[in-house]
Scaffold this active site. Structure first.
Site, short mmCIF file in Angstrom:
data_model
loop_
_atom_site.label_atom_id
_atom_site.label_comp_id
_atom_site.label_asym_id
_atom_site.label_seq_id
_atom_site.Cartn_x
_atom_site.Cartn_y
_atom_site.Cartn_z
N SER A 1 0.85 -1.19 0.00
CA SER A 1 0.00 0.00 0.00
C SER A 1 0.88 1.24 0.00
CB SER A 1 -0.93 0.00 1.21
OG SER A 1 -0.18 0.11 2.41
N THR A 2 0.29 2.37 -0.26
CA THR A 2 1.06 3.61 -0.36
C THR A 2 1.85 3.89 0.90
OG1 THR A 2 -0.60 4.53 -1.85
CG2 THR A 2 0.90 6.08 -0.80
#
Length: 219
Positions: A19-20
């Site tokens: 994920s970011t």
């Protein structure tokens, strides 16, 4: 019934996800996941036929993950026999979604391996652990349902109106109350609102005596 062809032996599709917010985290990056899978592939003699990844994508849901969809298509079309991830949460953070994937793997005869927990549907120990995870997923479903019911009951007890909020303008509500106070019947009030093309609270075009009664009964 068509025969399901066997996938080439010792073949795997590797899936990576980050994920970011995890991209810079130690141990959670794509390179770290890839290294773990490559080491296990060398140990077991796997051939990795494809590397699929979802970068900057949350693991809360299986939806909207192009890399995962492509990985599943490869194992289900029998181009590889195993889907492997370095960590279970790279595949899914939801036990319910993971249990659904395990059922899908069993039904379509491909193997699922999560290296960090030792989940491997082709081994007795891995199968047992998978069944434990499935039981945990069922528990999660029941807890979510129980909390939802308890939350709704608490709101109802507190006098919170459930369902879609009423969006009836105050002037329409005032008109209905005024006409009722003047002695107009429910049917007459509904007829007048219909004649004037006044929409109902939910945007409907037709008023009924019961609809007018509901407005008068509401707070």
């Amino acid at each position: 019934m068509p025969r399901i062809r066997n996938a080439p032996a010792n073949t795997a599709v590797a899936y990576l996800r980050v994920s970011t917010e995890e991209q810079a985290e130690s141990g959670a990056g794509l390179a770290a996941q890839r290294a773990a899978i490559e080491a296990e592939a060398a140990r077991r003699g796997w051939t990795i036929v494809a590397w699929k990844e979802d970068a900057g994508v949350s693991g809360k849901s299986l939806d909207g993950r192009e890399g995962l969809a492509e990985a599943l298509e490869l194992v289900e079309s029998r181009l590889a026999e195993t889907l492997v991830v370095a960590k279970l949460d790279r595949l899914s953070r939801s036990l319910i979604d993971f249990a659904a994937l395990m059922d899908r793997a069993r039904a379509k005869r491909w193997n699922l391996i999560a290296l960090d927990l030792g989940i491997d549907l082709s081994t007795p120990a891995g199968e047992f652990l998978a069944s434990v995870m499935a039981s945990a997923a069922q528990w999660e479903r029941r807890i979510i349902g129980q909390r939802t019911r308890e939350g709704l009951a608490a709101k109802k007890a507190a006098g919170v109106r459930l369902g879609r909020p009423v969006a009836l303008p105050s002037q329409v509500r005032g008109r209905i109350r005024s006409e009722a106070a003047s002695g107009s019947s429910l049917a007459a009030i509904a007829r007048g609102l219909n004649d004037d093309d006044v929409p109902t609270a939910q945007g409907g075009k037709k008023w009924y005596p019961s609809t007018v009664r509901a407005v008068l009964a509401s707070r």
